[in-house]
Design a protein around this motif. Sequence first.
Motif, PDB file in Angstrom:
ATOM      1  N   HIS A  92       3.148  12.366  14.360  1.00  0.00           N
ATOM      2  CA  HIS A  92       3.505  11.290  15.520  1.00  0.00           C
ATOM      3  C   HIS A  92       2.520  10.139  15.461  1.00  0.00           C
ATOM      4  O   HIS A  92       2.664   9.520  16.647  1.00  0.00           O
ATOM      5  CB  HIS A  92       3.368  12.114  16.881  1.00  0.00           C
ATOM      6  N   ASP A  93       1.738   9.955  14.640  1.00  0.00           N
ATOM      7  CA  ASP A  93       0.786   8.881  14.822  1.00  0.00           C
ATOM      8  C   ASP A  93       1.019   7.764  13.786  1.00  0.00           C
ATOM      9  O   ASP A  93       0.066   7.272  13.363  1.00  0.00           O
ATOM     10  CB  ASP A  93      -0.737   9.451  14.318  1.00  0.00           C
ATOM     11  N   PHE A  94       1.970   7.825  13.072  1.00  0.00           N
ATOM     12  CA  PHE A  94       2.802   6.679  12.348  1.00  0.00           C
ATOM     13  C   PHE A  94       2.584   5.437  13.084  1.00  0.00           C
ATOM     14  O   PHE A  94       2.992   5.065  14.097  1.00  0.00           O
ATOM     15  CB  PHE A  94       3.728   6.620  11.725  1.00  0.00           C
ATOM     16  N   SER A  95       1.664   4.354  12.533  1.00  0.00           N
ATOM     17  CA  SER A  95       1.597   3.188  13.592  1.00  0.00           C
ATOM     18  C   SER A  95       1.961   1.863  12.758  1.00  0.00           C
ATOM     19  O   SER A  95       2.377   1.838  11.731  1.00  0.00           O
ATOM     20  CB  SER A  95       0.082   2.968  13.650  1.00  0.00           C
ATOM     21  N   GLY A  96       2.217   0.817  13.840  1.00  0.00           N
ATOM     22  CA  GLY A  96       2.674  -0.399  13.418  1.00  0.00           C
ATOM     23  C   GLY A  96       4.125  -0.202  12.736  1.00  0.00           C
ATOM     24  O   GLY A  96       4.994   0.382  12.785  1.00  0.00           O
ATOM     25  N   GLU A  97       4.066  -0.977  11.886  1.00  0.00           N
ATOM     26  CA  GLU A  97       5.286  -1.237  10.898  1.00  0.00           C
ATOM     27  C   GLU A  97       5.386  -0.480   9.654  1.00  0.00           C
ATOM     28  O   GLU A  97       6.248  -0.846   8.749  1.00  0.00           O
ATOM     29  CB  GLU A  97       5.507  -2.865  10.693  1.00  0.00           C
ATOM     30  N   ILE A 110       0.838  -1.159   0.001  1.00  0.00           N
ATOM     31  CA  ILE A 110      -0.173  -0.056   0.079  1.00  0.00           C
ATOM     32  C   ILE A 110       1.110   1.230  -0.049  1.00  0.00           C
ATOM     33  O   ILE A 110       1.791   1.375   0.551  1.00  0.00           O
ATOM     34  CB  ILE A 110      -0.679   0.171   1.168  1.00  0.00           C
ATOM     35  N   ILE A 111       0.527   2.254  -1.002  1.00  0.00           N
ATOM     36  CA  ILE A 111       1.052   3.460  -0.810  1.00  0.00           C
ATOM     37  C   ILE A 111      -0.086   4.569  -0.515  1.00  0.00           C
ATOM     38  O   ILE A 111      -1.044   4.578  -1.384  1.00  0.00           O
ATOM     39  CB  ILE A 111       2.013   3.977  -2.092  1.00  0.00           C
ATOM     40  N   ALA A 112      -0.079   5.357   0.576  1.00  0.00           N
ATOM     41  CA  ALA A 112      -1.087   5.996   0.962  1.00  0.00           C
ATOM     42  C   ALA A 112      -0.840   7.567   1.335  1.00  0.00           C
ATOM     43  O   ALA A 112       0.443   7.749   1.903  1.00  0.00           O
ATOM     44  CB  ALA A 112      -1.758   5.237   2.088  1.00  0.00           C
ATOM     45  N   ASP A 113      -1.681   8.291   0.928  1.00  0.00           N
ATOM     46  CA  ASP A 113      -1.634   9.786   1.455  1.00  0.00           C
ATOM     47  C   ASP A 113      -2.103   9.829   2.839  1.00  0.00           C
ATOM     48  O   ASP A 113      -3.285   9.789   3.223  1.00  0.00           O
ATOM     49  CB  ASP A 113      -2.303  10.562   0.675  1.00  0.00           C
ATOM     50  N   TYR A 114      -1.324   9.972   3.878  1.00  0.00           N
ATOM     51  CA  TYR A 114      -1.584   9.815   5.191  1.00  0.00           C
ATOM     52  C   TYR A 114      -2.122  10.891   5.866  1.00  0.00           C
ATOM     53  O   TYR A 114      -2.666  11.020   6.890  1.00  0.00           O
ATOM     54  CB  TYR A 114      -0.364   9.506   6.178  1.00  0.00           C
ATOM     55  N   ASP A 115      -2.233  12.226   4.948  1.00  0.00           N
ATOM     56  CA  ASP A 115      -2.681  13.424   5.588  1.00  0.00           C
ATOM     57  C   ASP A 115      -4.330  13.157   5.498  1.00  0.00           C
ATOM     58  O   ASP A 115      -4.951  14.209   5.929  1.00  0.00           O
ATOM     59  CB  ASP A 115      -2.250  14.676   4.759  1.00  0.00           C
ATOM     60  N   ALA A 134      -0.432  -5.389   4.997  1.00  0.00           N
ATOM     61  CA  ALA A 134       0.056  -5.255   3.854  1.00  0.00           C
ATOM     62  C   ALA A 134       1.170  -4.341   4.308  1.00  0.00           C
ATOM     63  O   ALA A 134       1.597  -3.742   5.202  1.00  0.00           O
ATOM     64  CB  ALA A 134      -0.779  -4.536   2.770  1.00  0.00           C
ATOM     65  N   LYS A 135       2.365  -4.676   3.553  1.00  0.00           N
ATOM     66  CA  LYS A 135       3.406  -3.891   3.721  1.00  0.00           C
ATOM     67  C   LYS A 135       3.204  -2.388   3.234  1.00  0.00           C
ATOM     68  O   LYS A 135       2.859  -2.240   2.095  1.00  0.00           O
ATOM     69  CB  LYS A 135       4.715  -4.161   2.794  1.00  0.00           C
ATOM     70  N   THR A 136       3.234  -1.276   3.984  1.00  0.00           N
ATOM     71  CA  THR A 136       2.582   0.035   3.829  1.00  0.00           C
ATOM     72  C   THR A 136       3.474   1.073   3.879  1.00  0.00           C
ATOM     73  O   THR A 136       4.460   1.198   4.857  1.00  0.00           O
ATOM     74  CB  THR A 136       1.371   0.187   4.763  1.00  0.00           C
ATOM     75  N   LEU A 137       3.662   1.875   2.904  1.00  0.00           N
ATOM     76  CA  LEU A 137       4.237   3.192   2.844  1.00  0.00           C
ATOM     77  C   LEU A 137       3.322   4.310   2.937  1.00  0.00           C
ATOM     78  O   LEU A 137       2.449   4.403   1.852  1.00  0.00           O
ATOM     79  CB  LEU A 137       5.133   3.187   1.483  1.00  0.00           C
ATOM     80  N   ARG A 189      -7.569   5.282   8.173  1.00  0.00           N
ATOM     81  CA  ARG A 189      -8.330   4.101   8.940  1.00  0.00           C
ATOM     82  C   ARG A 189      -7.955   2.848   8.043  1.00  0.00           C
ATOM     83  O   ARG A 189      -7.997   1.796   8.540  1.00  0.00           O
ATOM     84  CB  ARG A 189      -9.934   4.540   8.741  1.00  0.00           C
ATOM     85  N   ILE A 190      -7.966   3.013   6.721  1.00  0.00           N
ATOM     86  CA  ILE A 190      -7.670   1.666   5.947  1.00  0.00           C
ATOM     87  C   ILE A 190      -6.260   0.931   6.180  1.00  0.00           C
ATOM     88  O   ILE A 190      -6.119   0.143   6.575  1.00  0.00           O
ATOM     89  CB  ILE A 190      -7.848   2.148   4.386  1.00  0.00           C
ATOM     90  N   VAL A 191      -5.155   2.060   6.257  1.00  0.00           N
ATOM     91  CA  VAL A 191      -3.889   1.479   6.424  1.00  0.00           C
ATOM     92  C   VAL A 191      -3.661   1.011   7.760  1.00  0.00           C
ATOM     93  O   VAL A 191      -2.873   0.158   8.105  1.00  0.00           O
ATOM     94  CB  VAL A 191      -2.782   2.407   6.072  1.00  0.00           C
TER      95      VAL A 191
END
Length: 372
Positions: free
Chosen positions: A83-88, A54-59, A72-75, A65-67
Amino acid sequence: MKRLLLLLDSMMYFDRQVLQGIKAKLDETKLKVSLHLESGTALRELAGESWDYIIADYDKRQFRRIVRTCEAKTLVYSNHYRHDFSGEMSSVVVDNTSLANAALRRFIEGGLTCVSFFANEQDAMQPWGQERKAAFERLISGTDLDYAEDIFEAIRHRQFPVGVYCSSDRAARKLAQYCAHHCIDVPGEVSIIGTDSDDTERLISPLPLSSVDLNPYELGRFCVDTLIKMIRFKRRLRLTYSPTHFFEAATTMHDGNTDELVSKAELFMQNNFHSNIKIKQVLDHCRISRKTLDSRFLDIHGMTAHQYLTKIRLKRAKLLLQETKDTLDSVARQCGYPGQSYLTQVFSKEVGISPSKFRQQSSSQTSSSQTL
């Protein structure tokens, strides 16, 4: 085949450029994936599907919510530090300090001793707008420049000349319109630099806007590079994207040697040279004849529009040959040429040696300097 889910808003110009960069870089790599794009209309169904990457616009909140629920291996990428990047998940964050620094350097080069920052109401509420202001003020604190807290107060007191770094081209255009309405000379009294190199804002601005180019196309390419590294090294990455290219136009030029149509053509070429554009597309974009455009380019740059486009492409090619191990075919496509043979033909004619020879010489010079 592996499945790559892209979560971004393709209705927005910025995101479309990111998408083009992602697709172009994927075409050049060995990462073979089937692409699936979702802009926000069918998000509920996504969580129940299986995704490899997954490549996602985190803004964008709906994508966050989806990521967080998909395995999945997520970027993710963001226009500001979070400060809210979660998991791996891995992340790519725009370095707003590099943007502010590029603008500040231009003001210093222009001999200005007083600077300011301006964000319109909408930008001022955005974290990236606040981050750009904080970065600019932090950089100013390390200089002997005067800082005007309120640009409109500085204008009322005729605190000229002053250089103003704006949170976006939208804010820069608003300030330029204010100056035009109040008969304030730009750039003589107020020098203006925006952020984004947004062609739409330039179109409706009273003057072509000087801007620090965020270059979302390169951001998209950088995201794919990061995803590949994440897969290869099997670990989370936290990287920054640091754009520093400054596009100069009428709001910072001091020699009077400017042409709005030339500036419009330059920006179009800078933003699209990698897409194999031809001069015909530049002419259509500017709505001007080939003869007129070439005449104006000769006046400003001493070269034709086609020669200017070639100069941009070869500058990019030299950088890639020096700093990457990309194949010549990949370098050619990144510079807007159809393949290796075409790049070699143009490069040899203009530079005097082949791309392979240029890379060998650059590598030898680097090795020699390191030895010394």
